[in-house]
Design a protein around this motif. Structure first.
Motif, PDB file in Angstrom:
ATOM      1  N   VAL B 177     -32.633   2.140  -9.409  1.00  0.00           N
ATOM      2  CA  VAL B 177     -32.710   3.575  -9.160  1.00  0.00           C
ATOM      3  C   VAL B 177     -33.136   3.792  -7.709  1.00  0.00           C
ATOM      4  N   ALA B 178     -32.828   4.959  -7.173  1.00  0.00           N
ATOM      5  CA  ALA B 178     -33.238   5.273  -5.804  1.00  0.00           C
ATOM      6  C   ALA B 178     -34.726   5.587  -5.791  1.00  0.00           C
ATOM      7  N   SER B 179     -35.457   4.981  -4.869  1.00  0.00           N
ATOM      8  CA  SER B 179     -36.873   5.320  -4.725  1.00  0.00           C
ATOM      9  C   SER B 179     -37.301   5.031  -3.288  1.00  0.00           C
ATOM     10  N   TRP B 180     -38.452   5.576  -2.919  1.00  0.00           N
ATOM     11  CA  TRP B 180     -38.925   5.531  -1.545  1.00  0.00           C
ATOM     12  C   TRP B 180     -40.411   5.210  -1.535  1.00  0.00           C
ATOM     13  N   PRO B 181     -40.998   4.643  -0.454  1.00  0.00           N
ATOM     14  CA  PRO B 181     -40.439   4.499   0.893  1.00  0.00           C
ATOM     15  C   PRO B 181     -39.915   3.102   1.221  1.00  0.00           C
ATOM     16  N   TRP B 182     -39.810   2.220   0.259  1.00  0.00           N
ATOM     17  CA  TRP B 182     -39.537   0.821   0.592  1.00  0.00           C
ATOM     18  C   TRP B 182     -38.200   0.629   1.306  1.00  0.00           C
ATOM     19  N   ARG B 183     -37.266   1.523   1.130  1.00  0.00           N
ATOM     20  CA  ARG B 183     -35.927   1.324   1.718  1.00  0.00           C
ATOM     21  C   ARG B 183     -35.874   1.596   3.225  1.00  0.00           C
ATOM     22  N   PHE B 184     -36.903   2.239   3.766  1.00  0.00           N
ATOM     23  CA  PHE B 184     -36.857   2.602   5.187  1.00  0.00           C
ATOM     24  C   PHE B 184     -37.077   1.363   6.063  1.00  0.00           C
ATOM     25  N   ALA B 185     -36.312   1.300   7.151  1.00  0.00           N
ATOM     26  CA  ALA B 185     -36.293   0.089   7.970  1.00  0.00           C
ATOM     27  C   ALA B 185     -37.643  -0.293   8.582  1.00  0.00           C
ATOM     28  N   PRO B 186     -38.526   0.660   8.955  1.00  0.00           N
ATOM     29  CA  PRO B 186     -39.798   0.219   9.542  1.00  0.00           C
ATOM     30  C   PRO B 186     -40.700  -0.506   8.549  1.00  0.00           C
ATOM     31  N   VAL B 187     -40.396  -0.370   7.253  1.00  0.00           N
ATOM     32  CA  VAL B 187     -41.247  -0.939   6.208  1.00  0.00           C
ATOM     33  C   VAL B 187     -40.871  -2.408   5.991  1.00  0.00           C
ATOM     34  N   LEU B 188     -41.858  -3.226   5.659  1.00  0.00           N
ATOM     35  CA  LEU B 188     -41.570  -4.584   5.207  1.00  0.00           C
ATOM     36  C   LEU B 188     -41.430  -4.504   3.684  1.00  0.00           C
ATOM     37  N   SER B 189     -40.188  -4.602   3.195  1.00  0.00           N
ATOM     38  CA  SER B 189     -39.932  -4.368   1.772  1.00  0.00           C
ATOM     39  C   SER B 189     -39.904  -5.684   1.006  1.00  0.00           C
ATOM     40  N   VAL B 190     -40.401  -5.631  -0.237  1.00  0.00           N
ATOM     41  CA  VAL B 190     -40.646  -6.863  -0.993  1.00  0.00           C
ATOM     42  C   VAL B 190     -40.126  -6.749  -2.427  1.00  0.00           C
ATOM     43  N   ALA B 191     -39.499  -7.811  -2.891  1.00  0.00           N
ATOM     44  CA  ALA B 191     -39.164  -7.976  -4.310  1.00  0.00           C
ATOM     45  C   ALA B 191     -39.601  -9.378  -4.736  1.00  0.00           C
ATOM     46  N   SER B 192     -39.324  -9.724  -5.980  1.00  0.00           N
ATOM     47  CA  SER B 192     -39.895 -10.948  -6.562  1.00  0.00           C
ATOM     48  C   SER B 192     -38.977 -12.155  -6.457  1.00  0.00           C
ATOM     49  N   HIS B 193     -39.586 -13.338  -6.315  1.00  0.00           N
ATOM     50  CA  HIS B 193     -38.909 -14.573  -6.680  1.00  0.00           C
ATOM     51  C   HIS B 193     -39.652 -15.148  -7.877  1.00  0.00           C
ATOM     52  N   ALA B 194     -39.054 -16.124  -8.528  1.00  0.00           N
ATOM     53  CA  ALA B 194     -39.605 -16.588  -9.806  1.00  0.00           C
ATOM     54  C   ALA B 194     -40.409 -17.877  -9.693  1.00  0.00           C
ATOM     55  N   ARG B 195     -40.626 -18.356  -8.471  1.00  0.00           N
ATOM     56  CA  ARG B 195     -41.376 -19.612  -8.334  1.00  0.00           C
ATOM     57  C   ARG B 195     -42.863 -19.345  -8.508  1.00  0.00           C
ATOM     58  N   HIS B 196     -43.534 -20.278  -9.149  1.00  0.00           N
ATOM     59  CA  HIS B 196     -44.957 -20.094  -9.421  1.00  0.00           C
ATOM     60  C   HIS B 196     -45.783 -20.645  -8.268  1.00  0.00           C
ATOM     61  N   ASP B 197     -45.525 -20.148  -7.102  1.00  0.00           N
ATOM     62  CA  ASP B 197     -46.243 -20.614  -5.926  1.00  0.00           C
ATOM     63  C   ASP B 197     -46.494 -19.428  -5.009  1.00  0.00           C
ATOM     64  N   SER B 198     -47.762 -19.088  -4.862  1.00  0.00           N
ATOM     65  CA  SER B 198     -48.119 -17.907  -4.074  1.00  0.00           C
ATOM     66  C   SER B 198     -47.897 -18.095  -2.581  1.00  0.00           C
ATOM     67  N   GLU B 199     -47.753 -19.350  -2.128  1.00  0.00           N
ATOM     68  CA  GLU B 199     -47.548 -19.596  -0.700  1.00  0.00           C
ATOM     69  C   GLU B 199     -46.065 -19.528  -0.314  1.00  0.00           C
ATOM     70  N   THR B 200     -45.197 -19.525  -1.309  1.00  0.00           N
ATOM     71  CA  THR B 200     -43.757 -19.531  -1.024  1.00  0.00           C
ATOM     72  C   THR B 200     -43.232 -18.113  -0.872  1.00  0.00           C
ATOM     73  N   PHE B 201     -42.584 -17.851   0.238  1.00  0.00           N
ATOM     74  CA  PHE B 201     -41.886 -16.569   0.386  1.00  0.00           C
ATOM     75  C   PHE B 201     -40.607 -16.797   1.167  1.00  0.00           C
ATOM     76  N   PHE B 202     -39.643 -15.926   0.918  1.00  0.00           N
ATOM     77  CA  PHE B 202     -38.316 -16.076   1.509  1.00  0.00           C
ATOM     78  C   PHE B 202     -37.944 -14.826   2.283  1.00  0.00           C
ATOM     79  N   HIS B 203     -37.249 -15.031   3.385  1.00  0.00           N
ATOM     80  CA  HIS B 203     -36.629 -13.886   4.062  1.00  0.00           C
ATOM     81  C   HIS B 203     -35.266 -13.655   3.431  1.00  0.00           C
ATOM     82  N   ASN B 204     -34.942 -12.405   3.160  1.00  0.00           N
ATOM     83  CA  ASN B 204     -33.666 -12.077   2.531  1.00  0.00           C
ATOM     84  C   ASN B 204     -32.671 -11.614   3.597  1.00  0.00           C
TER      85      ASN B 204
END
Lengths: 214, 279
Positions: B177-204
């Motif tokens: 669904v459409a929602s805000w403000p995560w879609r705006f470019a100045p924001v660092l927007s985040v969604a989930s990955h399924a790995r059980h490691d808090s140190e792991t993050f990916f650039h999309n």
């Protein structure tokens, strides 16, 4: 804007009685949701904004006696989902402070795990889809969470179609300005070929009279 | 298989898209440079949410400040000191994640949500405006509004934050669904990955979601001193807020776009550049 939508819906209602299919649709959504996740039960609660309550409109599997039951809109995990407008997965509800344990005990079926998603349409929350006791897995997969959200969204879109049908039915049954158009559409639909052709010609003439001229 | 076809924001089982930097990129960037000691010391992080229970063990220390947005009948918000703590548990969950990963940062709670996480866009806008004006380095927004009438005000605030040196870290909605403000470019927007490691993050490499962080089956602090296992982008977001705090702790004064770049270049799926050629 809403009047135009209702107008179109009202005319459509003359030839299409959408509201008759509402209960089977809701039941189908609950059944399919249960089947997708292999769960013991599923339910759809719709939000009655005027009374600030959630109403059990469809139940599949355990808890069928809940149909028609009403609970305050902020009750339990479903209430949380309605407010948060966000899906949720809780594998051990006994240790989650949001779980309405008293309500569940009263129904005779206390689930261990719940996944639930809001039925969202733009900025409106129509209700909550709940899946109870899907098989225990080592861990929740992202695919399941996405599927839950996507299916809930599809359900909300389908529900909205029926809400439009319900508004149209109200217009058809009423004495308002829209009702005459809906009755005309219904009458037109019931005519034979000859009468229908004459009626359409008459309405086309009326349209010319009503259309603004240059 | 299905994951590839789902128009959802989380990172599907199909895997992570590798990102290869141009070979002419001047210097490699590893996490020891990006994060320094990894504590995020002195970085001021605001959590705009349901409040924070400072006495919960996961929060592990006092807050810099706690405020609440009170709305008048016309929807105008005023910000007042808040002694209530967390009315839900959601904000405490975020605070616990940030403190665990960046224990040196200063946390401020900005309560804009009620017990059932209802809050309305007016409170969100007022709370976010306050957090930006107060000069926080990072603002964690594990929430969004689906009400389009607030999008313009939120867009203005994201620009204000960006130019003012305040990094907004915001959750993508968990549904299509459409929602805000995560879609705006100045924001660092985040969604989930399924790995059980808090140190792991990916650039999309395929926005609007820019980063994927741990968001499935996360053990988090909750209301009443409890701990639950929770899933959703709400819990991925504070992981990235903490990573941003680490970067700013090691390199105070970086602008939001520089923090984003540092995080991109230290993401688990980004390789290459001069480093790949022994530079």
């Amino acid at each position: 804007m809403r009047t135009e939508v209702d107008l179109r819906a009202a005319v459509a209602a003359g030839v299409l009685s959408a509201s008759r299919g509402r209960a089977p649709l809701l039941q189908s959504i609950a059944d399919v949701a249960r089947a997708i996740f292999g769960a013991r039960a599923s339910s759809i609660m719709l939000f009655d904004e005027a009374r600030a309550e959630l109403v059990f409109e469809a139940v599949s599997g355990e808890g069928e006696e809940l149909l028609g039951r009403r609970i305050p809109k902020d009750t339990g995990i479903a209430g949380w989902v309605l407010g948060a407008r966000d899906p949720i997965v809780v594998d051990d509800v006994a240790h989650d402070p949001r779980f309405a344990a008293d309500f569940a005990r009263g129904t005779g079926y206390v689930p261990q795990g719940i996944m639930a998603a809001p039925l969202l349409l733009e900025d409106r929350a129509l209700g909550v889809l709940s899946i109870l006791d899907r098989p225990k897995r080592a861990s929740l997969s992202l695919v399941e969470l996405d599927l839950l959200g996507l299916f809930a969204h599809q359900s909300a879109v389908a529900l909205e179609l029926f809400e439009a049908g319900r508004r149209a039915q109200a217009a058809l049954d009423g004495d308002g300005e829209l009702a005459v158009l809906a009755r005309l559409a219904a009458a037109l639909d019931g005519q034979g070929a000859e009468g229908r052709s004459a009626s359409i010609a008459l309405m086309a003439a009326l349209e010319r009279v009503l259309s603004p001229t240059d | 298989m299905i994951a590839d076809e789902l128009p959802a924001w989380s990172l599907g089982d199909a895997g992570v898209d590798p990102v290869t930097l141009p070979s002419g990129w001047p210097e490699a960037l590893d996490r020891s440079w990006a994060f320094g000691d990894g504590l995020g010391t002195g970085v001021r992080v605001a959590i705009v949410d349901s409040g924070v229970d400072a006495s919960h063990p996961v929060v592990a220390g006092p807050l810099e400040r706690a405020v609440v947005v009170e709305l008048d009948h016309d929807g105008r918000g005023t910000v007042e000191e808040d002694a209530v703590g967390d009315v839900s548990g959601h904000g405490t969950a975020c605070a616990g994640i940030i403190r665990a990963l960046a224990p040196g940062c200063e946390l401020t709670s900005v309560r804009v949500l009620g017990a059932d996480l209802t809050g309305g866009g007016d409170a969100l806008v007022a709370g976010l405006r306050w957090a930006v004006h107060e000069g926080h380095d990072v603002v964690n927004l594990s929430l969004s509004t689906t009400k389009a009438r607030f999008a313009e005000a939120l867009h203005e605030l994201t620009d204000l934050a960006y130019f003012g040196g305040c990094l907004l870290v915001a959750s993508a909605h968990n549904m299509p669904v459409a929602s805000w403000p995560w879609r705006f470019a100045p924001v660092l927007s985040v969604a989930s990955h399924a790995r059980h490691d808090s140190e792991t993050f990916f650039h999309n490499p395929s926005p609007p979601v820019e980063f994927h962080a741990r968001g499935i089956d996360v053990e988090v602090g909750w209301g009443g001193g409890t701990t639950i296992r929770a899933s959703g982008n709400s819990f991925a977001t504070p992981h990235m807020s903490a990573m941003a705090a680490r970067v700013l702790g090691a390199h105070p004064g970086l602008r939001p776009f520089e923090v984003k770049t540092a995080l991109r270049l230290s993401a688990n799926n980004v390789k290459g550049g001069a480093d790949a050629h022994g530079g």
